[in-house]
Design a protein around this motif. Structure first.
Motif, PDB file in Angstrom:
ATOM      1  N   LEU A  34      -9.700 -21.430  15.139  1.00 43.99           N
ATOM      2  CA  LEU A  34     -10.203 -20.374  14.252  1.00 43.99           C
ATOM      3  C   LEU A  34     -10.438 -19.072  15.016  1.00 43.99           C
ATOM      4  O   LEU A  34     -10.152 -17.976  14.503  1.00 43.99           O
ATOM      5  CB  LEU A  34     -11.500 -20.845  13.587  1.00 43.99           C
ATOM      6  CG  LEU A  34     -11.350 -21.976  12.561  1.00 43.99           C
ATOM      7  CD1 LEU A  34     -12.722 -22.438  12.084  1.00 43.99           C
ATOM      8  CD2 LEU A  34     -10.493 -21.516  11.379  1.00 43.99           C
ATOM      9  N   LEU A  35     -10.977 -19.198  16.240  1.00 45.44           N
ATOM     10  CA  LEU A  35     -11.166 -18.002  17.067  1.00 45.44           C
ATOM     11  C   LEU A  35      -9.840 -17.307  17.325  1.00 45.44           C
ATOM     12  O   LEU A  35      -9.728 -16.077  17.228  1.00 45.44           O
ATOM     13  CB  LEU A  35     -11.835 -18.387  18.384  1.00 45.44           C
ATOM     14  CG  LEU A  35     -11.949 -17.276  19.439  1.00 45.44           C
ATOM     15  CD1 LEU A  35     -12.884 -16.173  18.953  1.00 45.44           C
ATOM     16  CD2 LEU A  35     -12.440 -17.848  20.765  1.00 45.44           C
ATOM     17  N   PHE A  42      -5.429 -11.932  13.300  1.00 47.17           N
ATOM     18  CA  PHE A  42      -5.809 -10.819  12.436  1.00 47.17           C
ATOM     19  C   PHE A  42      -6.314  -9.617  13.230  1.00 47.17           C
ATOM     20  O   PHE A  42      -6.405  -8.510  12.689  1.00 47.17           O
ATOM     21  CB  PHE A  42      -6.882 -11.273  11.451  1.00 47.17           C
ATOM     22  CG  PHE A  42      -6.422 -12.377  10.543  1.00 47.17           C
ATOM     23  CD1 PHE A  42      -5.115 -12.410  10.078  1.00 47.17           C
ATOM     24  CD2 PHE A  42      -7.284 -13.386  10.154  1.00 47.17           C
ATOM     25  CE1 PHE A  42      -4.672 -13.425   9.240  1.00 47.17           C
ATOM     26  CE2 PHE A  42      -6.860 -14.407   9.322  1.00 47.17           C
ATOM     27  CZ  PHE A  42      -5.552 -14.437   8.857  1.00 47.17           C
ATOM     28  N   GLY A  43      -6.619  -9.829  14.508  1.00 48.34           N
ATOM     29  CA  GLY A  43      -7.100  -8.718  15.333  1.00 48.34           C
ATOM     30  C   GLY A  43      -5.996  -7.937  16.007  1.00 48.34           C
ATOM     31  O   GLY A  43      -6.270  -6.992  16.751  1.00 48.34           O
ATOM     32  N   THR A  74       1.083 -14.338  17.092  1.00 49.83           N
ATOM     33  CA  THR A  74      -0.275 -14.838  17.298  1.00 49.83           C
ATOM     34  C   THR A  74      -0.767 -15.653  16.092  1.00 49.83           C
ATOM     35  O   THR A  74      -1.438 -16.677  16.261  1.00 49.83           O
ATOM     36  CB  THR A  74      -1.244 -13.675  17.560  1.00 49.83           C
ATOM     37  OG1 THR A  74      -1.085 -12.674  16.530  1.00 49.83           O
ATOM     38  CG2 THR A  74      -0.988 -13.041  18.919  1.00 49.83           C
ATOM     39  N   ILE A  75      -0.414 -15.224  14.869  1.00 47.36           N
ATOM     40  CA  ILE A  75      -0.820 -15.991  13.687  1.00 47.36           C
ATOM     41  C   ILE A  75      -0.125 -17.349  13.676  1.00 47.36           C
ATOM     42  O   ILE A  75      -0.735 -18.388  13.391  1.00 47.36           O
ATOM     43  CB  ILE A  75      -0.515 -15.200  12.406  1.00 47.36           C
ATOM     44  CG1 ILE A  75      -1.437 -13.982  12.301  1.00 47.36           C
ATOM     45  CG2 ILE A  75      -0.689 -16.085  11.172  1.00 47.36           C
ATOM     46  CD1 ILE A  75      -1.161 -13.093  11.102  1.00 47.36           C
ATOM     47  N   THR A  76       1.178 -17.351  13.990  1.00 41.75           N
ATOM     48  CA  THR A  76       1.915 -18.619  14.019  1.00 41.75           C
ATOM     49  C   THR A  76       1.337 -19.572  15.056  1.00 41.75           C
ATOM     50  O   THR A  76       1.150 -20.769  14.793  1.00 41.75           O
ATOM     51  CB  THR A  76       3.400 -18.347  14.318  1.00 41.75           C
ATOM     52  OG1 THR A  76       3.938 -17.469  13.328  1.00 41.75           O
ATOM     53  CG2 THR A  76       4.190 -19.640  14.334  1.00 41.75           C
ATOM     54  N   LEU A  77       1.049 -19.068  16.238  1.00 48.11           N
ATOM     55  CA  LEU A  77       0.485 -19.912  17.292  1.00 48.11           C
ATOM     56  C   LEU A  77      -0.914 -20.402  16.912  1.00 48.11           C
ATOM     57  O   LEU A  77      -1.281 -21.545  17.221  1.00 48.11           O
ATOM     58  CB  LEU A  77       0.443 -19.136  18.611  1.00 48.11           C
ATOM     59  CG  LEU A  77       1.800 -18.785  19.226  1.00 48.11           C
ATOM     60  CD1 LEU A  77       1.618 -17.884  20.444  1.00 48.11           C
ATOM     61  CD2 LEU A  77       2.550 -20.051  19.630  1.00 48.11           C
ATOM     62  N   LEU A  82      -4.493 -24.978  14.905  1.00 43.97           N
ATOM     63  CA  LEU A  82      -5.236 -25.666  13.853  1.00 43.97           C
ATOM     64  C   LEU A  82      -4.527 -26.952  13.435  1.00 43.97           C
ATOM     65  O   LEU A  82      -5.184 -27.952  13.105  1.00 43.97           O
ATOM     66  CB  LEU A  82      -5.417 -24.737  12.657  1.00 43.97           C
ATOM     67  CG  LEU A  82      -6.311 -23.507  12.897  1.00 43.97           C
ATOM     68  CD1 LEU A  82      -6.295 -22.586  11.688  1.00 43.97           C
ATOM     69  CD2 LEU A  82      -7.739 -23.941  13.220  1.00 43.97           C
ATOM     70  N   ALA A  83      -3.196 -26.932  13.456  1.00 49.40           N
ATOM     71  CA  ALA A  83      -2.447 -28.149  13.140  1.00 49.40           C
ATOM     72  C   ALA A  83      -2.705 -29.237  14.182  1.00 49.40           C
ATOM     73  O   ALA A  83      -2.837 -30.425  13.849  1.00 49.40           O
ATOM     74  CB  ALA A  83      -0.956 -27.828  13.041  1.00 49.40           C
TER      75      ALA A  83
END
Length: 438
Positions: A34-35, A42-43, A74-77, A82-83
């Motif tokens: 989540l971090l 998103f950052g 970064t979103i994909t990673l 999370l997966a």
């Protein structure tokens, strides 16, 4: 092999993970995922890219640089992180044992997300992957030697808190001998003598006089710091010829510890420069880890050492000299840590300075605990800490938004977590810090 020794051998190798530890891993994986998603994914500004340099300018086989869209990557990673956390939950509910591959893959994916975020929008600066890995291995050298020293001592029942002093003593003597002889390799050979002396003092008070081993180790660290600081201020400062940097040693006709590339292996992209294009101290580190791993778990000597650390009375009844084994191992462990101290001076081309080990001995203890008193486990933990240190340097070079002071804290925070047991319960040798009295 006697019945007593066989029972001790079985006792020392218990490593079944608990489900409590796995649930802690689930929480940790989820929090980090989540971090990564909110901070890195998103950052990151949209429409920018991150450039990666895989090869170094002097590599024989050069791989092309490449760029990736920063936010999408970064979103994909982060989703992949999370997966992996969800997979850990699934495995936990089915009471399946997850192998070591999961934390390794998780760490690699997280580092990729961090590097992608840190290099986003910096068109003129590439994230040097190979250089980062090479620095990580090199910076892990004193941690590996210190962890090997701690493992050898504690497997025989002696807690070696004095690793910090042994590293510092080895760094001091290596610098002085190399400066006097104008030969960096002679300095490296002399370094174990200082560590062995500190180890002998630890063995004397712990085995002969039954003083608490932790207290003795802390006192020895303070003693070595005081002695080296005094000699540096009174002797080395007034006589520069006794404390020269590697470049000055070479200028006087001596030998600098250059990299020694192994033919063919050093030309392999990424892997070659990381593992096979290092200096002699790194290759010696490889050899010591391999030898200790084999000797501790595949030889009669290693079985006897572990028996002394687990059940000294049982070991004594089958004819093993408990205290003599502890003394020898403590002195040998001190010599190995002293050899690691040569990293700070002759291996790095630096002159000796006050307290230049900067707490690396305590981080080596954390690596030993994370590695569960096992040479190959301690090696992996030390490489992790070394990579964290190299990452701090890399992010400082590219001008990351993360304060360098915070990154410098990471190895020490990991040390606290390891000692506190928050990364999983580790069972030390049963008889450590317990004097054997016949």
């Amino acid at each position: 092999m006697t019945t007593v020794e066989a029972s001790v051998s079985v006792t020392t190798d218990r490593s079944a993970p608990s489900f409590v530890k796995q649930w802690k891993a689930v929480i940790g994986y989820g929090a980090i995922g989540l971090l990564s998603l909110f901070a890195f994914g998103f950052g990151t500004a949209s429409g920018v890219s991150t450039s990666f340099a895989v090869s170094r300018p002097n590599d024989t086989i050069k791989l092309p640089h490449f760029s990736v869209p920063s936010q999408t990557t970064t979103i994909t990673l982060s989703i992949l992180l999370l997966a992996l956390a969800c997979f850990q939950v699934w495995a936990q509910r089915r009471k399946m044992r997850v192998g070591v591959w999961l934390p390794i893959v998780f760490a690699v994916v997280f580092m990729a997300a961090l590097l992608t975020w840190a290099g986003a929008g910096r068109a003129n600066t590439d994230m040097a992957i190979t250089g980062l890995l090479v620095s990580g291995v090199f910076l892990a050298v004193p941690l590996v030697f210190g962890a090997m020293a701690g493992t050898l001592c504690e497997r025989s029942g002696i807690v070696n808190i004095a690793i910090e002093g042994q590293l510092l003593g080895g760094a001091f003597l290596a610098a002085v001998v190399a400066s006097v002889t104008h030969n960096a390799y002679l300095g490296m050979v002399a370094a174990p003598l200082a560590g062995a002396l500190v180890g002998a003092l630890l063995a004397l008070f712990a085995v002969r006089y039954w003083v608490d081993q932790i207290v003795v180790g802390v006192v020895l660290n303070v003693l070595v710091i005081g002695i080296t600081n005094f000699l540096y201020s009174t002797v080395l400062t007034g006589n520069r010829d006794l404390n020269q940097a590697g470049a000055l040693i070479g200028a006087h006709g001596g030998v600098i510890m250059h990299s020694l590339p192994i033919p063919l292996l050093a030309d392999i992209p990424i892997i070659g420069p990381v593992f096979f294009d290092q200096n002699a101290l790194v290759y010696l580190m490889y050899a010591i880890v391999i030898v200790f791993q084999i000797m501790l778990f595949k030889s009669r000597w290693g079985l006897r050492v572990r028996a002394v650390g687990e059940h000294p009375m049982a070991a004594d009844t089958v004819g093993i000299k408990v205290n003599r084994t502890r003394v020898r191992n403590t002195i040998l462990g001190g010599a190995i840590a002293g050899l690691g101290g040569a990293f700070f001076t002759v291996a790095s081309g630096l002159a000796f300075s006050k307290e230049m080990t900067a707490g690396k001995g305590y981080i080596a203890l954390a690596a030993m605990i994370l590695g569960r008193w096992n040479p190959k486990g301690a090696l992996a933990a030390a490489l992790l800490f070394g990579f964290a240190d190299a990452l701090r340097i890399q992010l400082g070079v590219v001008g990351s938004a993360i304060p360098s002071q915070f990154l410098a804290m990471l190895p020490y925070l990991a040390t606290i977590f390891a000692v506190a047991g928050l990364v999983g319960r580790s069972r030390p040798p049963a008889a450590e810090n317990i004097p054997y009295k016949k």
